[in-house]
Design a protein around this motif. Structure first.
Motif, PDB file in Angstrom:
ATOM      1  N   ASP A  14       0.772  -1.151   0.017  1.00 54.05           N
ATOM      2  CA  ASP A  14      -0.151  -0.020   0.044  1.00 54.05           C
ATOM      3  C   ASP A  14       0.780   1.157  -0.117  1.00 54.05           C
ATOM      4  O   ASP A  14       0.336   2.322   0.008  1.00 54.05           O
ATOM      5  N   THR A  15       2.170   1.244  -0.042  1.00 49.43           N
ATOM      6  CA  THR A  15       2.903   2.524  -0.010  1.00 49.43           C
ATOM      7  C   THR A  15       3.035   3.283  -1.180  1.00 49.43           C
ATOM      8  O   THR A  15       3.389   4.439  -1.061  1.00 49.43           O
ATOM      9  N   ALA A  16       2.418   2.909  -2.278  1.00 48.34           N
ATOM     10  CA  ALA A  16       2.378   3.653  -3.431  1.00 48.34           C
ATOM     11  C   ALA A  16       0.757   3.772  -3.846  1.00 48.34           C
ATOM     12  O   ALA A  16       0.505   4.030  -5.094  1.00 48.34           O
ATOM     13  N   LYS A  30       8.914   3.508  -7.999  1.00 43.23           N
ATOM     14  CA  LYS A  30      10.320   3.694  -8.165  1.00 43.23           C
ATOM     15  C   LYS A  30      11.003   3.794  -6.631  1.00 43.23           C
ATOM     16  O   LYS A  30      11.991   3.475  -6.675  1.00 43.23           O
ATOM     17  N   VAL A  31      10.384   4.800  -6.087  1.00 42.20           N
ATOM     18  CA  VAL A  31      10.847   4.831  -4.670  1.00 42.20           C
ATOM     19  C   VAL A  31      11.158   3.693  -3.778  1.00 42.20           C
ATOM     20  O   VAL A  31      12.409   3.597  -3.416  1.00 42.20           O
ATOM     21  N   GLN A  32      10.237   2.838  -3.894  1.00 43.09           N
ATOM     22  CA  GLN A  32      10.301   1.515  -3.369  1.00 43.09           C
ATOM     23  C   GLN A  32      11.315   0.590  -3.775  1.00 43.09           C
ATOM     24  O   GLN A  32      12.182   0.193  -3.255  1.00 43.09           O
ATOM     25  N   GLU A  33      11.324   0.696  -5.101  1.00 40.35           N
ATOM     26  CA  GLU A  33      12.468  -0.420  -5.870  1.00 40.35           C
ATOM     27  C   GLU A  33      13.849   0.067  -5.615  1.00 40.35           C
ATOM     28  O   GLU A  33      14.622  -0.693  -5.343  1.00 40.35           O
ATOM     29  N   LYS A  34      14.024   1.386  -5.523  1.00 36.47           N
ATOM     30  CA  LYS A  34      15.303   2.125  -5.124  1.00 36.47           C
ATOM     31  C   LYS A  34      15.671   1.471  -3.698  1.00 36.47           C
ATOM     32  O   LYS A  34      16.878   1.422  -3.504  1.00 36.47           O
ATOM     33  N   ARG A  35      14.584   1.698  -2.730  1.00 37.80           N
ATOM     34  CA  ARG A  35      14.947   1.236  -1.246  1.00 37.80           C
ATOM     35  C   ARG A  35      15.557  -0.124  -1.362  1.00 37.80           C
ATOM     36  O   ARG A  35      16.661  -0.646  -0.708  1.00 37.80           O
ATOM     37  N   LEU A  36      14.996  -0.933  -2.117  1.00 42.37           N
ATOM     38  CA  LEU A  36      14.952  -2.416  -1.871  1.00 42.37           C
ATOM     39  C   LEU A  36      16.495  -2.635  -2.391  1.00 42.37           C
ATOM     40  O   LEU A  36      17.279  -3.227  -2.161  1.00 42.37           O
ATOM     41  N   ARG A  37      16.842  -1.990  -3.702  1.00 42.73           N
ATOM     42  CA  ARG A  37      18.072  -2.162  -4.234  1.00 42.73           C
ATOM     43  C   ARG A  37      19.142  -1.815  -3.269  1.00 42.73           C
ATOM     44  O   ARG A  37      20.151  -2.410  -3.240  1.00 42.73           O
ATOM     45  N   GLU A  38      18.993  -0.626  -2.603  1.00 42.34           N
ATOM     46  CA  GLU A  38      20.142  -0.191  -1.662  1.00 42.34           C
ATOM     47  C   GLU A  38      20.354  -1.275  -0.752  1.00 42.34           C
ATOM     48  O   GLU A  38      21.335  -1.316   0.064  1.00 42.34           O
ATOM     49  N   MET A  39      19.380  -2.074  -0.302  1.00 42.26           N
ATOM     50  CA  MET A  39      19.498  -2.930   0.672  1.00 42.26           C
ATOM     51  C   MET A  39      20.069  -4.483   0.242  1.00 42.26           C
ATOM     52  O   MET A  39      20.239  -5.292   0.888  1.00 42.26           O
ATOM     53  N   GLY A  40      20.229  -4.582  -1.038  1.00 43.36           N
ATOM     54  CA  GLY A  40      20.736  -5.570  -1.867  1.00 43.36           C
ATOM     55  C   GLY A  40      19.896  -6.794  -2.114  1.00 43.36           C
ATOM     56  O   GLY A  40      20.197  -7.925  -2.101  1.00 43.36           O
ATOM     57  N   VAL A  41      18.525  -6.376  -2.190  1.00 41.46           N
ATOM     58  CA  VAL A  41      17.346  -7.284  -2.527  1.00 41.46           C
ATOM     59  C   VAL A  41      17.751  -7.710  -4.033  1.00 41.46           C
ATOM     60  O   VAL A  41      18.096  -6.987  -4.924  1.00 41.46           O
TER      61      VAL A  41
END
Ligand code: ADP
Ligand code: NI
Length: 217
Positions: free
Chosen positions: A59-61, A75-86
């Motif tokens: 529900d975040t977007a 996009k904001v969420q995908e970037k967050r996940l990428r930064e955590m190494g998902v």
């Protein structure tokens, strides 16, 4: 970052993001969807990590946030996940879940290409029906200043997302515009079973509601 930590960090992030929400997307909705989705995932032999991440973020977007800019929200969420190494596969699945989970009207069908997406969609819709669903309808309606019921205003079957978005129907109408339709929008067998039970419970509630509305003894 390991998976347990990614889930923990995401939980904290979602709690913080949704803490002031009164539109029915509060943390406890996310918690229930997450628990339901994990159970369904086990029964359906799906990838639990992607399901849990997707459920946490589904529900975040939502169109009620980001001023309707869903793509930006994803996009904001995908970037967050990428930064955590998902990994990229999980990011694709979770991105698809965030972009497609919201209900958009009775006649608006959403294609789900991933099983994990189908599971989160089922869990989200299950949380909109039954006793919890009833509580959420009136909480949402109240927060928007809608009436509980007006016998003169008939339910509308929305043909498009645009029509659905701007509706101000009384909360009882929302049962016919959404809640009673959800059992037929389940993707998984496990979801269908749970939805059947909750559906019956809502039918009983509506019967009793009209009885009391008419002032019967
Ligand atoms: P979700 O995307 O989590 O399925 P929605 O954003 O559609 O949920 O709605 C959040 C909650 O508010 C749900 O339980 C839903 O049934 C309820 N709700 C949404 N729109 C209305 C409405 N017009 N009237 C009453 N309740 C509503
Ligand atoms: Ni939801």
């Amino acid at each position: 970052m390991d998976k347990v930590l990614i889930i923990e960090k995401t939980k904290e992030y979602v709690k913080e993001t949704l803490k002031d929400d009164s539109s029915g997307h509060d943390w406890w909705h996310i918690f229930r969807v997450c628990e339901l989705a994990k159970e369904i995932a086990k029964q359906e032999n799906a990838e639990v990590f992607a399901v849990e991440l997707g459920a946490l973020l589904h529900d975040t977007a939502d169109y009620k946030f980001y001023k309707g800019d869903l793509e930006e929200g994803v996009k904001v969420q995908e970037k967050r996940l990428r930064e955590m190494g998902v990994d990229e596969k999980t990011i694709e699945i979770v991105g698809d879940i965030i972009a497609n989970t919201s209900f958009k009207g009775a006649k608006v069908k959403v294609e789900r290409k991933f099983k994990e997406g189908q599971i989160v969609s089922d869990a989200d819709k299950i949380d909109a029906i039954g006793a919890i669903g009833i509580a959420r309808v009136f909480a949402y309606g109240g927060s928007k200043g809608h009436l509980i019921y007006d016998p003169q205003i008939k339910p509308v079957v929305h043909q498009s997302f645009e029509d659905y978005k701007i509706a101000h129907s009384p909360s009882i109408n929302h049962f016919y515009e959404k809640l009673l339709l959800l059992k037929d929008q389940m993707y998984t067998e496990t979801g269908k079973k749970i939805a059947q039970h909750r559906h019956k419970y809502m039918e009983e509630f509506l019967k009793e509601f009209y009885y009391e509305w008419d002032g019967k003894l």
